[in-house]
Design a protein around this motif. Sequence first.
Motif, short mmCIF file in Angstrom:
data_model
loop_
_atom_site.label_atom_id
_atom_site.label_comp_id
_atom_site.label_asym_id
_atom_site.label_seq_id
_atom_site.Cartn_x
_atom_site.Cartn_y
_atom_site.Cartn_z
N THR A 3 -1.08 -14.14 -11.74
CA THR A 3 -0.44 -12.95 -12.28
C THR A 3 -0.04 -13.12 -13.74
N TRP A 30 -7.35 -12.44 -11.72
CA TRP A 30 -6.07 -12.12 -12.34
C TRP A 30 -5.51 -10.80 -11.83
N ARG A 31 -4.22 -10.76 -11.70
CA ARG A 31 -3.47 -9.54 -11.40
C ARG A 31 -2.64 -9.20 -12.63
N THR A 99 7.24 -11.82 -9.14
CA THR A 99 5.77 -11.75 -9.17
C THR A 99 5.13 -13.12 -9.34
N ALA A 101 4.75 -14.69 -12.03
CA ALA A 101 3.87 -14.59 -13.20
C ALA A 101 3.77 -15.92 -13.92
#
Length: 437
Positions: A3, A30-31, A99, A101
């Motif tokens: 992410t 990838w998000r 998330t 990330a």
Amino acid sequence: MRTLIFAPVTFNLAETTRMIVIARALGPEWRAIFQVYEDPYTHLIRDAGFEVRRLAPVLTPDQQAQALALDQGRSIRHPFSTRLVRARVAAERRLIRQTEAEAVVMGTNVTSLISARAEAVPLFYAVPFALTRPHVEQTARLGLAPGSGPLPGAVDAEPGVPDAVPGALDAVSSAVRGALDAAGSAAFRLVYDRLPIAPRAFTAVAREVGVPPLRTGAALFEGDINLLTVMGSELAGYSLPAGYRRVGPIFAELPGEVPPVVRELAAGPRPLVYLALGSSGDRRTVLAAVASLARLDVEVVAPVRHLLEPGDESELPERVHLVDLLPAHRLGGLVDAAVIHGGQGTVQTACATGVPFVGMGMQPEQSWNIAVCAREGNAIALPRRAAGTRRLTEAVRALLTDPRYRQAADRVQAEYAAEDGAAAAVAAIEEVLGGVG
């Protein structure tokens, strides 16, 4: 799936679309999650199919205007209270944790400078070169004095424009402006790079969360890894410090088709001129530019309705056609010349589509963007005050009649075709984060 959080300022069109273009270049592993606060261009993110997480607190329209003016170097006023900065940093930190990330890719969302570092994730900043730390530190003349150019001779010398040929008084005046600009640039360097001019809220909140305080102007506009969205020629003569790398042009490709009226005008007997002044323009400049263009036997297509007042449209010359925001990257081969402000996205779109242009920079970064193209020969740089004068009229006439501008525009277009700034940005991100395993 890995992410990335994208953090554009969504009341800045160029910044929002730049983030979208980078996110589109990501691979399937990838998000991309976009953190957003304000509404103006959030719909473009959703329309592009990306996940949006709305955070708070939100700036009012007046506060948005203050923040935009601060970003563009037009004002020192700002809306960033300690309460607002603290709340935004907390919201962004929660999003990073929730998330998982790996990094944040920001536009000029300054609270990301604190939240990403507090969460110990890399912060990538996709940014034009103008007014970055290496640009300010290594440029003798930044174009701060009215009528002066950030590249010597680039803004005040307009080849092919008859009334721009300097006489003795003009040469003296240019020398004085140059001296003022050099002095102003030295003062700006001191303020920008050394003095504690950053809003106190950023220093206070940074200390609260245990990261280095943001004291200077330079600190507010510098990520951990700064991805310069420029052509290589723009960096000629400069050395980049650690944490800076060139990725290449990244500009908007808005959805939709060119309005039928544009194609109809392009097929007509008169040259077609594109007039766009972005969010930096104002009603006075639009009407003045229109008055200059009305002296030519041309048609004008102009996405400037947002800068006008009710009733203005009915007073415009019949050969001036107002349109809404349109996919400017599709105008190549349709418009013969453009009159634009110097926002990097607008300038790069003109370059990539092979359209020669007159640029009227409305703040130092824009003047730099235009001056780079004036040096390449595909643009004429004029000060904002030239709107409404014959200088603008004759500059556009030169673009339409002097083949040198078209030849330079074709050459620059070919150079742009060899670049893929978004792909290079993704490659840089993956390199830092350890590939795509």
